[in-house]
Design a protein around this motif. Structure first.
Motif, short mmCIF file in Angstrom:
data_model
loop_
_atom_site.label_atom_id
_atom_site.label_comp_id
_atom_site.label_asym_id
_atom_site.label_seq_id
_atom_site.Cartn_x
_atom_site.Cartn_y
_atom_site.Cartn_z
N UNK A 160 0.60 2.52 6.46
CA UNK A 160 1.58 2.93 5.45
C UNK A 160 2.06 4.37 5.70
N UNK A 161 1.12 5.23 6.13
CA UNK A 161 1.50 6.61 6.46
C UNK A 161 2.44 6.67 7.65
N UNK A 162 2.17 5.82 8.64
CA UNK A 162 3.05 5.77 9.82
C UNK A 162 4.46 5.31 9.41
N UNK A 186 7.94 7.43 9.73
CA UNK A 186 9.08 6.82 10.42
C UNK A 186 10.31 6.80 9.52
N UNK A 187 10.11 6.48 8.22
CA UNK A 187 11.24 6.44 7.28
C UNK A 187 11.86 7.83 7.11
N UNK A 188 11.01 8.86 7.05
CA UNK A 188 11.52 10.23 6.91
C UNK A 188 12.35 10.62 8.14
N UNK A 199 17.67 11.53 10.69
CA UNK A 199 18.55 11.19 11.81
C UNK A 199 19.89 10.64 11.31
N UNK A 200 19.84 9.79 10.29
CA UNK A 200 21.07 9.22 9.75
C UNK A 200 21.88 10.26 8.99
N UNK A 256 0.84 -1.21 0.00
CA UNK A 256 0.00 0.00 0.00
C UNK A 256 0.86 1.25 0.00
N UNK A 257 1.98 1.19 0.73
CA UNK A 257 2.89 2.34 0.76
C UNK A 257 3.43 2.65 -0.64
#
Length: 251
Positions: free
Chosen positions: A223-225, A229-231, A236-237, A45-46
């Protein structure tokens, strides 16, 4: 080197294990798949969502708001934190008040931002700024206070100008704390903007997540969560990479 690879491999294994547990819980019916869609369906879905122009537009809106709030909060907060750390009287007066203000949940002020700025870009940027500036002020104050007095004394005794002192003494000494503060403050900033979008907004990825939740569209919601989280992890990295590249500046 081998130790570093082992740590990275362990991190990847933990993430894979979490996704595997998530998949098993949903596929076996231990958790109702209507409430918790499987990890594979969520990731599928993402991928579909990212192909939609409306979702990409909302991501661009949120990114613009986050960057604007961050670009305003960091220099203003850093300046205030520097002034507090450099003036003992001002520090004794302001620091307890800052800790009190920092301990108050910022979300309770969100209705006030809507009343003052209305529903729109200013309201979301304003709340992101408000959510970020306290952690920047406190981190900058700590960073300035971490500068060794001996280094400042030597620099000034050799006639260093304020600009030279700032770039040759303050900045290298403060850099580790500042980079750590940037990582934390960006999380506060992103959380503030997303919260403002979820509370009252007509666009932005936070608004989309709130709409999916209200309509019980669990695949899109999860999928939005994952997207948020990925952003957050990517930023952070990025800061961690900059921190590594600047490590030679540390004193």
């Amino acid at each position: 080197m081998q130790g570093g690879l082992a740590v990275k491999a362990a991190r990847v294994a933990i993430v894979v294990a979490l996704f595997a547990i998530w998949e098993i819980l949903s596929r076996t019916g231990i958790v109702n798949p209507r409430l918790l869609p499987s990890a594979s369906d969520t990731l599928s879905t993402l991928g579909e969502l990212l192909q939609r122009a409306s979702v990409r537009k909302d991501l661009a809106v949120t990114a613009t708001e986050v960057v604007t709030a961050f670009a305003l909060a960091v220099p203003v907060g850093a300046l205030i934190g520097f002034l507090i750390a450099e003036n003992r009287y001002f520090a004794e007066v302001a620091k307890p008040l800052l800790f009190f203000a920092f301990s108050i949940p910022k979300s309770i002020f969100l209705p006030m931002f809507i009343l003052v700025f209305g529903v729109g870009f200013s309201q979301k940027v304003g709340f992101g700024f408000f959510s970020t500036i306290f952690i920047v002020i406190m981190s900058t104050t700590t960073a300035v206070e971490s500068v060794k007095v001996e280094h400042l004394t030597v620099a000034r005794s050799y006639g260093a100008t304020p600009v030279q002192t700032a770039f040759r003494v303050y900045l290298p000494s403060m850099l580790p704390v500042l980079l750590e503060a940037l990582r934390i403050s960006m999380i506060f900033n992103l959380t503030g903007v997303i919260l403002a979008e979820m509370y009252a907004s007509r666009d932005g990825i936070g608004h989309q997540i709130a709409t999916w939740g209200e309509n019980f569209q669990m695949k899109q919601l999860l999928a939005g969560v994952v997207m948020i989280a990925a952003i957050a992890i990517a930023f952070n990295e990025l800061v961690r990479w900059v921190e590594t590249r600047c490590s030679h500046w540390r004193t």
